[in-house]
Design a protein around this motif. Structure first.
Motif, PDB file in Angstrom:
ATOM      1  N   SER A 157       0.837  -1.197   0.000  1.00  7.45           N
ATOM      2  CA  SER A 157       0.000   0.000   0.000  1.00  7.45           C
ATOM      3  C   SER A 157       0.869   1.243   0.000  1.00  7.45           C
ATOM      4  CB  SER A 157      -0.916  -0.001   1.228  1.00  7.45           C
ATOM      5  OG  SER A 157      -1.594   1.236   1.331  1.00  7.45           O
ATOM      6  N   PRO A 158       0.681   2.143  -0.986  1.00  2.00           N
ATOM      7  CA  PRO A 158       1.458   3.389  -1.004  1.00  2.00           C
ATOM      8  C   PRO A 158       1.193   4.250   0.221  1.00  2.00           C
ATOM      9  CG  PRO A 158       0.441   3.015  -3.141  1.00  2.00           C
ATOM     10  CD  PRO A 158      -0.159   2.013  -2.202  1.00  2.00           C
ATOM     11  N   GLU A 159      -0.076   4.251   0.697  1.00  2.00           N
ATOM     12  CA  GLU A 159      -0.382   5.051   1.877  1.00  2.00           C
ATOM     13  C   GLU A 159       0.359   4.538   3.103  1.00  2.00           C
ATOM     14  OE1 GLU A 159      -2.534   3.685  -0.122  1.00  2.00           O
ATOM     15  OE2 GLU A 159      -3.562   5.373  -1.112  1.00  2.00           O
ATOM     16  N   ARG A 208       3.177   2.797   3.088  1.00  2.00           N
ATOM     17  CA  ARG A 208       4.603   3.095   2.940  1.00  2.00           C
ATOM     18  C   ARG A 208       4.878   4.562   3.256  1.00  2.00           C
ATOM     19  NH1 ARG A 208       4.169  -0.054  -1.802  1.00  2.00           N
ATOM     20  NH2 ARG A 208       4.218   1.852  -3.079  1.00  2.00           N
ATOM     21  N   GLU A 209       3.992   5.450   2.789  1.00  2.00           N
ATOM     22  CA  GLU A 209       4.176   6.869   3.060  1.00  2.00           C
ATOM     23  C   GLU A 209       4.079   7.171   4.564  1.00  2.00           C
ATOM     24  OE1 GLU A 209       4.995  10.804   2.333  1.00  2.00           O
ATOM     25  OE2 GLU A 209       5.107   9.072   0.993  1.00  2.00           O
TER      26      GLU A 209
END
Length: 250
Positions: free
Chosen positions: A174-176, A178-179
């Motif tokens: 999930s990019p969220e 990871r961010e």
């Protein structure tokens, strides 16, 4: 006087016989000087011999000083008070001088002994203070070592947590997520750098608040990039603040 009494303390280790022998030698030396000056100092039998009593009282114990008083009295009576080379009772002026010399000399010996005791007490107190200072210095050194060790562990732990968050973020799809982990790692890195700036160095016991705030704002700006439209600013003068106070302020 303090230095003489302190250095003469080693003579107390001599035996009583050695002290009496040394006192006799000193009295003999002063008697020889008095005999050499006899023509120029008629009628003053104790003038040169009194310093001998003072010297012996300074160098040795009170008992040796009393022995010196007796020895000086007998020598002056026998050699320099008419009739010379006789212990016959002298005339009135010399009798008064003889009678007054003994209590005055004994009082002087006792006073020097009291002074010696006072100096010994001062020396003991100074030694006790030096021992206390040495113990405090050793304690401070130990505390400094422990504080450096604690600071080093905190720094390593913060770096370890940030590294683990970065590694964990790489495994997430999930990019969220990871961010979020990357942001958390960056903020922990900021905390670590703040801690490093506030940590006392070997040669510095204070923190320059301008440099500290400049670095803090730069870290916050890099952390907030892409997160919030906030631009941290600062305006500070160069003020040195103790490391402990800086930690409390932060």
């Amino acid at each position: 006087m303090h230095r003489i009494i302190t250095r003469a303390a080693v003579l107390k280790t001599l035996t009583r016989f050695q002290q009496y022998a040394a006192a006799t030698a000193i009295v003999a030396l002063f008697v020889a000087v008095r005999a050499a000056l006899d023509r120029g100092l008629p009628g003053y039998p104790f003038l040169v011999l009194l310093p001998a009593v003072m010297l012996i009282a300074l160098l040795f114990e009170r008992g040796t000083g009393i022995f010196a008083v007796v020895l000086v009295t007998v020598c002056a009576w026998f050699l320099f008070i008419p009739p010379n080379f006789s212990l016959a009772w002298p005339d009135l002026p010399n009798s008064v001088a003889l009678v007054l010399f003994v209590p005055i000399a004994i009082f002087m010996v006792r006073s020097i002994e009291d002074l010696r005791k006072a100096v010994d007490a001062v020396n003991r107190r100074e030694q006790d203070l030096q021992n206390v200072v040495q113990r405090l210095q050793a304690s401070d050194a130990e505390k400094d070592v422990l504080l450096r060790e604690v600071n080093h562990r905190i720094k390593n732990d913060l770096q370890l947590v940030a590294a683990m968050l970065h590694l964990q973020g790489r495994k997430l799809g999930s990019p969220e997520a990871r961010e979020a982990l990357s942001t958390a790692a960056a903020r922990i890195g900021v905390i670590g750098r703040v801690h490093t700036r506030l940590t006392r160095r070997d040669t510095e016991a204070a923190v320059d608040m301008k440099e500290f705030l400049d670095g803090l704002c730069d870290d916050l700006r890099s952390t907030l990039v892409g997160v919030q439209p906030v631009a941290p600013g600062r305006q500070a003068e160069r003020i040195s603040v103790g490391s402990t106070a800086s930690c409390c302020v932060s």
